[in-house]
Design a protein around this motif. Structure first.
Motif, PDB file in Angstrom:
ATOM      1  N   UNK A  45      40.257  33.939  42.269  1.00  0.00           N
ATOM      2  CA  UNK A  45      39.561  32.941  41.491  1.00  0.00           C
ATOM      3  C   UNK A  45      38.087  32.857  41.891  1.00  0.00           C
TER       4      UNK A  45
ATOM      5  N   UNK B 123      36.161  35.995  41.020  1.00  0.00           N
ATOM      6  CA  UNK B 123      35.805  36.126  39.613  1.00  0.00           C
ATOM      7  C   UNK B 123      34.638  35.237  39.227  1.00  0.00           C
ATOM      8  N   UNK B 124      34.637  34.031  39.772  1.00  0.00           N
ATOM      9  CA  UNK B 124      33.567  33.131  39.362  1.00  0.00           C
ATOM     10  C   UNK B 124      32.403  33.209  40.347  1.00  0.00           C
TER      11      UNK B 124
ATOM     12  N   UNK C  88      31.966  32.512  43.500  1.00  0.00           N
ATOM     13  CA  UNK C  88      31.697  31.298  44.267  1.00  0.00           C
ATOM     14  C   UNK C  88      32.363  31.422  45.627  1.00  0.00           C
TER      15      UNK C  88
ATOM     16  N   UNK D  50      37.477  28.241  47.478  1.00  0.00           N
ATOM     17  CA  UNK D  50      37.629  26.821  47.162  1.00  0.00           C
ATOM     18  C   UNK D  50      38.744  26.172  47.962  1.00  0.00           C
TER      19      UNK D  50
ATOM     20  N   UNK E 181      43.185  43.038  33.914  1.00  0.00           N
ATOM     21  CA  UNK E 181      42.505  41.822  33.470  1.00  0.00           C
ATOM     22  C   UNK E 181      43.494  40.847  32.853  1.00  0.00           C
TER      23      UNK E 181
ATOM     24  N   UNK F 211      45.726  39.310  35.461  1.00  0.00           N
ATOM     25  CA  UNK F 211      45.029  38.294  36.251  1.00  0.00           C
ATOM     26  C   UNK F 211      44.816  37.040  35.405  1.00  0.00           C
ATOM     27  N   UNK F 212      44.533  37.240  34.145  1.00  0.00           N
ATOM     28  CA  UNK F 212      44.414  36.089  33.240  1.00  0.00           C
ATOM     29  C   UNK F 212      45.696  35.270  33.251  1.00  0.00           C
ATOM     30  N   UNK F 213      46.809  35.977  33.217  1.00  0.00           N
ATOM     31  CA  UNK F 213      48.086  35.261  33.220  1.00  0.00           C
ATOM     32  C   UNK F 213      48.316  34.517  34.525  1.00  0.00           C
TER      33      UNK F 213
ATOM     34  N   UNK G  48      46.058  33.327  36.532  1.00  0.00           N
ATOM     35  CA  UNK G  48      45.196  32.144  36.529  1.00  0.00           C
ATOM     36  C   UNK G  48      45.775  31.064  35.632  1.00  0.00           C
ATOM     37  N   UNK G  49      46.296  31.476  34.493  1.00  0.00           N
ATOM     38  CA  UNK G  49      46.890  30.504  33.576  1.00  0.00           C
ATOM     39  C   UNK G  49      48.016  29.754  34.256  1.00  0.00           C
ATOM     40  N   UNK G  50      48.842  30.503  34.964  1.00  0.00           N
ATOM     41  CA  UNK G  50      49.955  29.886  35.674  1.00  0.00           C
ATOM     42  C   UNK G  50      49.458  28.924  36.743  1.00  0.00           C
ATOM     43  N   UNK G  51      48.478  29.391  37.510  1.00  0.00           N
ATOM     44  CA  UNK G  51      47.937  28.538  38.573  1.00  0.00           C
ATOM     45  C   UNK G  51      47.406  27.246  38.000  1.00  0.00           C
ATOM     46  N   UNK G  52      46.703  27.377  36.888  1.00  0.00           N
ATOM     47  CA  UNK G  52      46.118  26.193  36.279  1.00  0.00           C
ATOM     48  C   UNK G  52      47.208  25.249  35.804  1.00  0.00           C
TER      49      UNK G  52
END
Lengths: 237, 237
Positions: free
Chosen positions: B92, B95-96, B98, B101, B131, B134-136, B138-142
């Motif tokens: 995460x 990708x951003x 940063x 976190x 990609x 990883x999108x999936x 992140x979706x799950x994490x969110x």
DNA sequence: CGTCAGCTTGATTACTTTCAATTGTTGTGG
DNA sequence: CCACAACAATTGAAAGTAATCAAGCTGACG
């Protein structure tokens, strides 16, 4: 107070351009999504989609503010995020092929475009840049969600209300006077952000007002001392 | 109790294969990441990376359990997620672009591979499938983060503790007896999941025990009545 | 055997919610 | 334009919940 699809421009000419993720698309692809998209008007308070609904597409906000919320078992609402002009909604569920995980409600009159699910998935394959941009969006959302989690779990109601006000400022900005939050939320909605009750919110807002951090007029909240408010909320940026 | 990098197989032969996102990579790309990856051993309790640290790569857990937590201002910890064998960490922030976190801490002895940042970003471009995967993720994490938010903001401590136990079961599974949770967490750590204090956690666990939902032996928690526990937690699956 | 970290218990305090009642505001139809 | 209904805001009092503070305990380990 009634507009139809024709008032929303083609994606190619959309004046949201330069802000949303879809703006990075090629002209050709923009033209393609324009063909299929539906443009809808939603009146204030109207629900755009419900938590649990089957996903039918990607929503792109052309104008207006939207709140995303989840419903607890007890029927109490928790606002998880706001979305505004140029933001997209529903990509998370679309990607993981699940029902919508939150309910989207228009907080003011809204114009929203809908891009069919398949069209968007095709785009993801066609334009790699879009994948990366969506990845970044999701990363941000996750970051914010985890931050909110930390806040709600560890801060007092007063701190959370202060933070909710900061959040509102960041989401909606100020009115012309440069101090009044450019949105009217009910006390109950503010409570749903902070994860508390309406009554406690009222009492706490009154307290913050007495302490000189904010001004409360009938319909709006004016921030009198942003720094002090941010300090109380434990927000540093 | 000491292993070195050589004990971790090449990504090409990694027996985590078939579970993690990286497993979908082509043989060539797996070979490539093997070249650069660092494999590290972390002793129980050791920190893998700290919240705020500069991102140096993608972590892939070869063995062991890891907790991800954030620190509140008051110094209190909130556990946001667990990660186990085959899970990846840090994507995460990577990708951003940063800092991390959350803080990742080994809950038991762990072996973890590190794939350099650039290498991973290259991969994302090279393999579109990655990609999407990883999108999936992140979706799950969110989704989970938002669910946890809802839970913590609306459930009582007792319900949250019950849910924490369910979460532990889902994350760690059972020991051989098919009832005892295969992990030992301190009361303080359980408190950090549920967002409460150690004392309250102790009292609540004792209560759940008296009610016959769980058994408490010195070092572990045995689930006696999963359904009742899940019902109390408001978890239905 | 001393020490330290984790566990437990009790008493007190503080904070929030809940319930109940009242007042204010807004939109609608007559 | 007024009256009414429905919703929103407010206030007070009582009840509950969980945090905090302060001691002891217990077991593991050098």
């Amino acid at each position: 107070m009634n507009r139809s699809k024709k008032d929303i421009p083609s994606c190619v000419d959309c004046d949201v351009n330069g802000h949303g993720v879809l703006c990075a698309l090629s002209k050709e692809n923009k033209a393609k999504i324009t063909q299929n998209k539906g443009g809808n008007f939603y009146k204030k308070g109207q629900v755009i989609f419900y938590e649990g609904n089957h996903v039918n597409g990607l929503y792109c906000i052309y104008d207006g503010m939207v709140k995303l919320s989840k419903l607890g078992e007890n029927g109490k609402e928790q606002i998880v995020r706001f979305a505004k002009r140029s933001d997209i909604l529903g990509y998370r569920s679309l990607l993981s092929d699940e029902p919508y995980q939150a309910t989207a409600t228009a907080m003011e009159d809204c114009w929203v475009c809908v891009i069919p699910k398949e069209r968007f998935l095709n785009l993801l394959e066609a334009e790699p840049k879009l994948s990366l941009d969506v990845l970044k969006l999701l990363s941000q959302d996750l970051k914010l969600a985890e931050q909110l989690l930390l806040d709600i779990s560890q801060k007092s109601v007063k701190e959370r209300i202060a933070e909710a006000i900061i959040l509102l400022k960041k989401s909606f900005g100020y009115q012309n006077d440069g101090r009044t939050i450019a949105a009217h939320l009910t006390r109950s909605e503010i409570a749903d952000i902070a994860g508390t009750t309406t009554e406690t919110t009222i009492r706490t807002l009154a307290q913050l007002s007495q302490e000189g951090l904010i001004d409360l007029s009938r319909k709006s909240i004016r921030i009198r001392n942003y720094d002090a408010l941010a300090r109380m909320a434990g927000v540093f940026d």
